[in-house]
Design a protein around this motif. Structure first.
Motif, short mmCIF file in Angstrom:
data_model
loop_
_atom_site.label_atom_id
_atom_site.label_comp_id
_atom_site.label_asym_id
_atom_site.label_seq_id
_atom_site.Cartn_x
_atom_site.Cartn_y
_atom_site.Cartn_z
N TRP A 64 45.37 44.91 42.95
CA TRP A 64 44.33 45.35 43.62
C TRP A 64 43.91 44.73 45.23
N ASP A 65 43.75 43.08 44.85
CA ASP A 65 43.72 42.54 46.00
C ASP A 65 44.83 42.87 47.27
N ASP B 81 44.39 42.29 38.94
CA ASP B 81 43.47 42.02 40.03
C ASP B 81 44.22 41.47 41.30
N ASN C 273 45.75 47.35 53.43
CA ASN C 273 44.90 48.30 54.23
C ASN C 273 44.11 47.40 55.41
N ARG C 274 43.76 46.16 55.05
CA ARG C 274 43.11 45.40 56.38
C ARG C 274 44.27 45.22 57.29
N ILE D 58 46.18 45.38 47.68
CA ILE D 58 46.26 46.79 48.21
C ILE D 58 45.03 46.71 49.24
N THR D 59 43.88 45.74 49.10
CA THR D 59 42.99 45.54 49.97
C THR D 59 43.63 44.89 51.38
N ILE D 60 44.12 43.88 51.17
CA ILE D 60 44.76 43.14 52.44
C ILE D 60 45.95 43.89 52.95
#
Length: 414
Positions: free
Chosen positions: A144-145, A141, A151-152, A147-149
């Motif tokens: 995945w977090d 998890d 990308n932001r 990668i999300t941050i």
């Protein structure tokens, strides 16, 4: 009539319990709280209707939580029924599709009464695996977090500071989630602040991030990138975006620190488990991927009757839909997504580090398969070999895994 099964419709603050007899009639229906007193009352209900041998089994729509942990600690057999399957069973009892918590508990209890053999109880995994499961899922998890941050951060930089993206991801070996990038962006979050950094200050920041080699050359390269001409937002907007960037960088720092701690704990827990040695012997499986697989498979070796069951669980086996003269084969959608996410990486690592798997990959490509298709077909055979090693307690042996085909007269009986 003797009670035969129990169903629990769980919620955040309460749970509805229903106990049915062999004819499906509800002999007990009660609502309990989601606390220690509620668990004690549930165990009392089970004892009242099953005082002798604890054969009264429990169906619930989740496999996690303190309620499930308490039932398993009390020695009760728990069946985690997929909510999608439960929704299909409701139509047996109400064509109007009406729904309530009490009704849901009754449906769950009757699922065990009528179709117990179509469902499997929760595996009897050891405490070591449960600990590893918590750590690995938290680590996945966090990835995945991360990668999300990241990308932001990339999207925000492109909106007002594209030179940073070019400096870190195009011109150098760093990525936006690297320690060097996070340290420099925290110190200089706007184009103006970055342009004010001297080579000496950049070298200090690189050392602070943990870089050991080529510091002066990297500082000079970044200095040149930050002084290139580029477009700007209005100054006030640029400063506001810098504040937003620093907030995202702090979040990314926290995730990276948590990942470092989790990875250390996962390494120790995986290597201490008896199955860790067996899983690590399979090509392409190191500590990271092996721990994830062990987490999802568990160490209850009776959970999967055959390798094909593990393949279906991992999503490696395709699904065939045949009706009349039409046949359609497609990828399996109902699967363990965490284990399926390991499949591509596992197959790719096996191709790169094992000559036999590489030969199989080359054969698939020569037969006309594309890269992803060849890896998917390889992954289809990998869980079966892993299942054999785990059930027999043997290390992976290439000669057995790639046993040559014998003539029909010499082939052993099935």
């Amino acid at each position: 009539m003797a009670a035969v099964s129990c169903g629990i419709d769980w919620a955040q603050d309460h749970h509805d319990v229903a106990v049915v007899d062999e004819h499906g009639a509800v002999v007990c229906a009660e609502r309990i709280g989601n606390d220690a007193a509620g668990l004690a009352r549930l165990l009392e209900i089970l004892v009242e209707h099953d005082p002798a041998d604890r054969r009264l089994e429990v169906a619930i729509e989740t496999s996690r939580g303190l309620l499930v942990a308490g039932l398993r600690a009390a020695g009760r057999t728990v069946f985690a029924i997929n909510p999608l399957a439960v929704s299909r069973y409701r139509d047996r009892y109400r064509s109007s599709r009406g729904k309530s918590d009490t009704f849901g508990a009754m449906v769950l209890a009757n699922i065990l009464r009528t179709d117990r053999n179509a469902h499997r109880p929760l595996p009897d995994d050891s405490e070591q695996v449960r600990v590893l499961q918590v750590l690995c899922r938290a680590q996945q998890d966090a990835v995945w977090d991360k990668i999300t941050i990241t990308n932001r951060i990339r999207a925000l930089l492109k909106a007002y500071f594209p030179g940073a993206v070019a400096a870190f991801e195009r011109g150098g070996k760093h990525r936006l989630e690297s320690a060097s990038c996070r340290t420099i962006l925290a110190a200089a979050s706007t184009p103006g602040e970055a342009a004010a950094l001297t080579e000496r200050r950049l070298a200090v920041l690189l050392r602070k991030a943990g870089r050991k080699r080529g510091i002066d050359a990297e500082a000079a390269r970044l200095h040149d990138y930050f002084h290139n001409e580029q477009m700007h937002q209005p100054e006030a907007v640029e400063q506001a975006m810098g504040v937003a960037l620093r907030g995202l960088v702090r979040q990314l720092d926290a995730i990276c620190d948590a990942l470092a701690e989790l990875e250390t704990l996962i390494d120790a827990a995986f290597l201490a488990h008896p199955d860790g040695r067996i899983i690590s012997s399979v090509p392409g499986l190191g500590v990271a991927l092996g721990a994830r697989l062990l987490t999802e498979i568990g160490d209850d070796h009776t959970r999967f009757a055959a390798g094909r069951a593990l393949k279906a669980f991992a999503g490696a086996a395709p699904v065939t839909r045949a009706s009349g003269r039409s046949t359609f084969v497609h990828a399996r959608r109902a699967k363990n997504n965490r284990m399926a996410a390991v499949g591509y990486v596992w197959a790719l690592a096996a191709v790169r580090h094992d000559p036999l798997w590489e030969a199989r990959y080359r054969a698939r490509r020569a037969a006309g398969d594309r890269h992803v298709t060849a890896l998917r077909k390889m992954f289809n055979s990998m869980p079966g070999k892993l299942h054999h090693c785990l059930t027999t307690g043997e290390l992976y042996q290439p000669d057995e895994a790639f046993r040559p085909h014998l003539p029909a007269a010499e082939a052993p009986a099935a």
